[in-house]
Design a protein around this motif. Structure first.
Motif, PDB file in Angstrom:
ATOM      1  N   UNK A  16      53.380  37.846  20.670  1.00  0.00           N
ATOM      2  CA  UNK A  16      52.694  38.748  19.737  1.00  0.00           C
ATOM      3  C   UNK A  16      51.308  39.131  20.260  1.00  0.00           C
ATOM      4  N   UNK A  17      50.570  38.201  20.810  1.00  0.00           N
ATOM      5  CA  UNK A  17      49.228  38.516  21.303  1.00  0.00           C
ATOM      6  C   UNK A  17      49.281  39.336  22.585  1.00  0.00           C
ATOM      7  N   UNK A  18      50.309  39.181  23.383  1.00  0.00           N
ATOM      8  CA  UNK A  18      50.420  39.941  24.629  1.00  0.00           C
ATOM      9  C   UNK A  18      50.831  41.383  24.378  1.00  0.00           C
ATOM     10  N   UNK A  19      51.443  41.668  23.246  1.00  0.00           N
ATOM     11  CA  UNK A  19      51.927  43.016  22.976  1.00  0.00           C
ATOM     12  C   UNK A  19      50.791  44.010  22.795  1.00  0.00           C
ATOM     13  N   UNK A  20      49.658  43.587  22.279  1.00  0.00           N
ATOM     14  CA  UNK A  20      48.566  44.513  22.023  1.00  0.00           C
ATOM     15  C   UNK A  20      47.502  44.540  23.093  1.00  0.00           C
ATOM     16  N   UNK A  21      47.726  43.941  24.231  1.00  0.00           N
ATOM     17  CA  UNK A  21      46.688  43.849  25.251  1.00  0.00           C
ATOM     18  C   UNK A  21      46.894  44.854  26.376  1.00  0.00           C
ATOM     19  N   UNK A  22      47.134  46.099  26.025  1.00  0.00           N
ATOM     20  CA  UNK A  22      47.328  47.130  27.034  1.00  0.00           C
ATOM     21  C   UNK A  22      45.988  47.764  27.381  1.00  0.00           C
ATOM     22  N   UNK A  23      45.744  47.997  28.645  1.00  0.00           N
ATOM     23  CA  UNK A  23      44.504  48.627  29.074  1.00  0.00           C
ATOM     24  C   UNK A  23      44.642  50.136  29.232  1.00  0.00           C
ATOM     25  N   UNK A  24      45.841  50.660  29.046  1.00  0.00           N
ATOM     26  CA  UNK A  24      46.068  52.095  29.180  1.00  0.00           C
ATOM     27  C   UNK A  24      45.468  52.827  27.986  1.00  0.00           C
ATOM     28  N   UNK A  25      44.932  54.027  28.210  1.00  0.00           N
ATOM     29  CA  UNK A  25      44.376  54.808  27.109  1.00  0.00           C
ATOM     30  C   UNK A  25      45.443  55.140  26.074  1.00  0.00           C
ATOM     31  N   UNK A  26      45.074  55.065  24.801  1.00  0.00           N
ATOM     32  CA  UNK A  26      46.027  55.318  23.732  1.00  0.00           C
ATOM     33  C   UNK A  26      45.779  56.604  22.979  1.00  0.00           C
ATOM     34  N   UNK A  27      44.641  57.259  23.189  1.00  0.00           N
ATOM     35  CA  UNK A  27      44.385  58.530  22.527  1.00  0.00           C
ATOM     36  C   UNK A  27      43.481  59.394  23.411  1.00  0.00           C
ATOM     37  N   UNK A  28      43.195  60.604  22.942  1.00  0.00           N
ATOM     38  CA  UNK A  28      42.458  61.563  23.761  1.00  0.00           C
ATOM     39  C   UNK A  28      41.036  61.088  24.062  1.00  0.00           C
TER      40      UNK A  28
END
Length: 62
Positions: A16-28
């Motif tokens: 669960x904690x690893x699912x939200x640790x993305x460094x990719x941009x999520x919005x403009x």
């Protein structure tokens, strides 16, 4: 067998904690802040897709 009942909550917590640790941009805003631009469905040649701006727009960065 009892150890599985104790390990399952810890495994789920890690996933669960690893699912939200993305460094990719999520919005403009995040894309532009990271010196990228939002391209419709694809990026021009020197740029590659590094995240998503919205449903059909992708964050393009060098």
């Amino acid at each position: 067998m009892r150890i599985l009942y104790l390990l399952l909550p810890f495994i789920l917590l890690l996933v669960h904690s690893a699912a939200g640790s993305s460094l990719a941009p999520g919005n403009k805003k995040e894309c532009v802040r990271q010196k990228g631009y939002c391209g419709f469905l694809k990026c021009s040649f020197p740029y590659v897709v590094k995240g998503k701006c919205s449903r059909f727009f992708f964050c393009c960065k060098k």
